[in-house]
Design a protein around this motif. Structure first.
Motif, short mmCIF file in Angstrom:
data_model
loop_
_atom_site.label_atom_id
_atom_site.label_comp_id
_atom_site.label_asym_id
_atom_site.label_seq_id
_atom_site.Cartn_x
_atom_site.Cartn_y
_atom_site.Cartn_z
N LEU A 193 0.81 -1.21 0.00
CA LEU A 193 0.00 0.00 0.00
C LEU A 193 0.85 1.26 0.00
CD1 LEU A 193 -2.72 -1.04 2.59
CD2 LEU A 193 -2.77 -1.24 0.11
N SER A 194 2.17 1.11 -0.03
CA SER A 194 3.04 2.29 0.03
C SER A 194 3.08 3.02 -1.30
CB SER A 194 4.45 1.88 0.44
OG SER A 194 5.04 1.05 -0.55
N ARG A 195 2.58 2.40 -2.37
CA ARG A 195 2.57 3.05 -3.68
C ARG A 195 1.27 2.74 -4.40
NH1 ARG A 195 8.67 2.55 -6.24
NH2 ARG A 195 9.82 2.62 -4.29
N PHE A 196 0.88 3.64 -5.31
CA PHE A 196 -0.25 3.36 -6.19
C PHE A 196 0.22 3.49 -7.63
CE2 PHE A 196 -0.54 7.89 -5.17
CZ PHE A 196 -0.71 8.48 -6.42
N LYS A 197 -0.52 2.91 -8.54
CA LYS A 197 -0.09 2.83 -9.94
C LYS A 197 -0.85 3.81 -10.82
CE LYS A 197 -1.16 -0.67 -12.68
NZ LYS A 197 -1.19 -2.02 -13.29
N ILE A 198 -0.11 4.47 -11.72
CA ILE A 198 -0.70 5.25 -12.80
C ILE A 198 -0.09 4.73 -14.10
CG2 ILE A 198 -1.02 7.30 -11.36
CD1 ILE A 198 1.45 8.52 -12.71
N THR A 199 -0.66 5.12 -15.22
CA THR A 199 -0.09 4.73 -16.52
C THR A 199 0.33 5.99 -17.27
OG1 THR A 199 -2.29 4.68 -17.52
CG2 THR A 199 -1.37 2.60 -16.76
N LEU A 200 1.45 5.89 -17.97
CA LEU A 200 2.02 7.00 -18.73
C LEU A 200 2.00 6.66 -20.22
CD1 LEU A 200 5.19 7.70 -16.56
CD2 LEU A 200 2.95 8.78 -16.36
N GLU A 201 1.78 7.67 -21.03
CA GLU A 201 1.74 7.47 -22.49
C GLU A 201 2.57 8.53 -23.17
OE1 GLU A 201 -1.39 7.44 -26.28
OE2 GLU A 201 -2.15 7.48 -24.22
N PHE A 202 3.36 8.11 -24.16
CA PHE A 202 4.13 9.04 -24.98
C PHE A 202 4.42 8.40 -26.32
CE2 PHE A 202 8.26 10.72 -26.48
CZ PHE A 202 7.86 12.03 -26.71
N VAL A 228 2.82 3.03 -23.87
CA VAL A 228 2.05 3.12 -22.62
C VAL A 228 2.73 2.22 -21.59
CG1 VAL A 228 -0.19 2.76 -21.52
CG2 VAL A 228 -0.08 3.55 -23.89
N LYS A 229 3.12 2.81 -20.46
CA LYS A 229 3.84 2.08 -19.42
C LYS A 229 3.29 2.44 -18.04
CE LYS A 229 6.91 0.10 -22.15
NZ LYS A 229 7.02 -1.37 -22.29
N PRO A 230 3.37 1.51 -17.08
CA PRO A 230 2.94 1.82 -15.71
C PRO A 230 4.04 2.54 -14.92
CG PRO A 230 3.62 -0.47 -15.84
CD PRO A 230 3.74 0.09 -17.24
N LEU A 231 3.64 3.27 -13.89
CA LEU A 231 4.58 3.91 -12.97
C LEU A 231 4.00 3.83 -11.57
CD1 LEU A 231 7.13 5.66 -12.43
CD2 LEU A 231 5.66 7.67 -12.72
N LEU A 232 4.82 3.37 -10.62
CA LEU A 232 4.41 3.30 -9.22
C LEU A 232 4.75 4.62 -8.54
CD1 LEU A 232 5.49 -0.34 -8.28
CD2 LEU A 232 3.20 0.50 -8.80
N VAL A 233 3.78 5.18 -7.85
CA VAL A 233 3.91 6.49 -7.22
C VAL A 233 3.82 6.34 -5.71
CG1 VAL A 233 2.93 8.81 -7.06
CG2 VAL A 233 2.84 7.56 -9.23
N PRO A 234 4.73 6.97 -4.94
CA PRO A 234 4.65 6.90 -3.48
C PRO A 234 3.30 7.42 -2.98
CG PRO A 234 6.74 7.84 -4.17
CD PRO A 234 5.90 7.75 -5.40
N ASN A 235 2.68 6.68 -2.07
CA ASN A 235 1.34 7.00 -1.59
C ASN A 235 1.41 7.95 -0.39
OD1 ASN A 235 -1.29 7.06 -0.77
ND2 ASN A 235 -1.55 4.86 -0.59
N PRO A 236 0.95 9.20 -0.55
CA PRO A 236 1.03 10.15 0.57
C PRO A 236 0.12 9.83 1.74
CG PRO A 236 -0.19 11.10 -1.27
CD PRO A 236 0.37 9.80 -1.75
N ARG A 237 -0.78 8.86 1.58
CA ARG A 237 -1.63 8.46 2.70
C ARG A 237 -0.95 7.41 3.58
NH1 ARG A 237 -6.46 10.51 3.00
NH2 ARG A 237 -7.36 11.57 1.19
#
Length: 557
Positions: A325-334, A338-347
């Motif tokens: 639960l320390s990170r959540f996933k978003i997807t990036l496109e360029f 299209v690739k996933p990226l794990l983002v540190p969870n501020p909660r």
């Protein structure tokens, strides 16, 4: 203010209006090289510009341009919020008149356009200034709605929330794991120098001395034995600090020597009496920066209690099946990737540790370490298909707590969302240095390999071509050397020995350039499909042409 009250463009205030299309649109001249294409020419072309006034509630106003009127897919889209309109006659010598510029937030390069007449230029400038003012107001209101939603409904950015209080086990684990999230795993070791590469352009004696000095420093500081060598793979400006230099290298020799030497470097960086900190080149080392291909650098602390926590959790193994639960996933496109990226969870984690960095975006998209790395820098994430209050672009902004480096606060991102990455694209700068015949030669070479005309060539074929071209270069050097020796009657023995040394030096430069180019081509395949697109091939070719000796055009002896 409700969503229905968001500021809208009043079409009666638009000085540019096409009655037939019932839109703000028209032709403008556009300078090439600013549309994101790596192989675009920097000449002026007519483009069809459209300011769409009917937009979704979640969106803000943009200016799109197309190859021709009637095209369904734009060649580029400019975000108007925060933009500025300027009027400078940059290209008067090229007989470009009625010119003005659009400066977009996050981009260092202005977008150069020109109108057919002075009156038409003034009309476009008034129209865009008005649209920008509305976009600024609309963006502010969207952010107010976003803050209002957070204060009211308080939506959770993670689909599986964990609410932790001071002193809880969740907070303790978050603090323990937070330090390990900062570094990232690179393919090879990388060190950062306080050295400005503008003083050592590719192919120069200064660049050669920099590389030689760096290799010798490492050999002496690590006491490398015979048979163990240092191979320098790339020397590039540091991201966000182009007055510094990143050197990527590896150790070649006995089995296991690479890992052993990387560990030794980690120790030497903490020793103030180390040879690394007193060498010819490495005395300029930034000791806070060391990326190693084996694993992230271990965090240390002078505070015993903090170090005890780090020691406890450094080698902690997370059982399989445990939800992180320390990170959540978003997807990036360029550009279709299209690739996933794990983002540190501020909660879960401390907010000051919850940022994403430009290098993480480039690494996720496969740009980091490729031929595109030096020439592209992410400037914003543009959300797709989100609610009104989350629809504005999320730019990388300087962070006071990170010495002015640009970051994105994870609190501005939504778990599971899809973002298109906006880049500051400087790829065309390298290609601008090419003469027209060199430009055409690159296209010709690419088409020769692209036998099925699918817009891609085999990476192996490109590498084979690079080797063959190096062989051809050596043959031309030999031909000039033999012609010089044939005139030995007119040359002293000392002159012949000097020519032999020059020949060997030219060999060395060709081999060094070939090794770098082969490495570039190997890493240029950003999507991993084993093929190279024209822009990837062109970047490597342009680098070769600008930095490598052409023996067919230069008298060497």
């Amino acid at each position: 203010m409700s969503g229905a009250d968001l500021p809208d463009i009043d079409t009666n205030k638009l000085a540019v209006w096409n009655q037939e299309c019932q839109k703000c649109c028209g032709f403008l001249g556009k300078k090439g090289g600013t549309n994101g294409s790596a192989f675009s020419r920097r000449n002026w072309q007519q483009r069809w510009f459209v300011l769409e006034h009917n937009i979704e509630r979640r969106s803000n106003y943009t200016l799109a341009y197309f190859g021709k009127q009637g095209d369904s897919k734009p060649k580029g889209v400019l975000t108007l919020e925060g933009a500025k309109i300027l009027m400078e006659d940059k290209h008067r010598k090229k007989k470009i008149s009625n010119e003005f510029q659009i400066r977009v937030v996050g981009s260092e390069a202005d977008f150069d356009v020109s109108a057919a007449s002075e009156a038409e230029r003034d009309a476009w400038m008034r129209t865009l200034k008005y649209a920008i003012s509305v976009a600024n107001e609309r963006g502010e209101e969207l952010r107010k709605l976003q803050r209002g939603r957070r204060d009211g409904a308080n939506p959770n950015p993670n689909p599986n929330p964990v609410r932790s209080r001071r002193g809880s086990a969740g907070t303790a684990m978050a603090r323990a794991f937070a330090p390990a999230m900062t570094p990232f795993e690179a393919r090879r070791p990388r060190l950062r120098l306080e050295y400005d590469l503008q003083n050592a352009p590719p192919g120069s004696q200064e660049r050669s001395r920099l590389i030689t000095g760096f290799r010798e420093d490492l050999k002496q500081a690590l006491h490398l034995e015979d048979g163990v060598d240092v191979s320098v793979h790339s020397v590039i400006p540091a991201a966000e600090a182009d007055w510094q230099t990143i050197v990527e290298f590896s150790f070649v020799g006995a089995e296991g020597i690479h890992e052993e030497c990387c560990k030794e470097i980690d120790v030497k960086l903490r020793d103030p009496n180390s040879g690394l900190l007193s060498g010819l080149v490495t005395c300029k080392l930034d000791v806070s920066f060391f990326e190693c291909g084996m694993k992230p650098r271990t965090m240390r602390s002078a505070e015993p209690r903090v170090q005890a926590v780090l020691d406890k959790y450094t080698n902690m193994q997370i059982p399989a099946g445990v939800l992180d639960l320390s990170r959540f996933k978003i997807t990036l496109e360029f550009e279709g990737t299209v690739k996933p990226l794990l983002v540190p969870n501020p909660r879960v984690l401390r907010r000051r540790a919850c940022y994403i960095w430009p290098y993480e975006v480039k690494e996720a998209l496969g740009v980091l370490g490729t031929v595109l790395d030096t020439w592209m820098e992410p400037i914003a994430l543009v959300p797709q298909q989100l609610e009104d209050f989350l629809a504005s672009p999320v730019p990388f902004r300087p962070s006071a707590s990170h010495e002015g480096l640009k970051v994105i606060d994870a609190r501005l991102l939504k778990a599971g969302a899809h973002y298109v990455v906006e880049f500051e694209d400087r790829r065309s700068e390298l290609l601008d240095l090419l003469a027209d015949e060199e430009h055409d030669l690159i296209v010709e070479k690419f088409r020769a390999f692209d036998t099925n005309n699918n817009g891609a060539i085999s990476r192996d074929e490109a590498q084979a071509y690079a080797r063959a071209r190096s062989d051809e270069g050596r043959e031309k050097i030999d031909a000039q050397y033999e012609a010089f020796i044939a005139q030995a009657g007119n040359n002293s023995e000392e002159a012949i020995k000097e020519a032999e040394a020059q020949r060997d030096a030219h060999y060395s430069k060709i081999m060094e350039a070939e090794a770098k180019l082969l490495d570039m081509l190997a890493r240029a395949d950003t999507d991993g499909d084993g093929t190279l697109r024209l822009e990837e091939f062109a970047m490597a070719e342009a680098w070769w042409m600008r930095s490598t000796l052409n023996a067919s055009r230069v008298e060497l002896f």
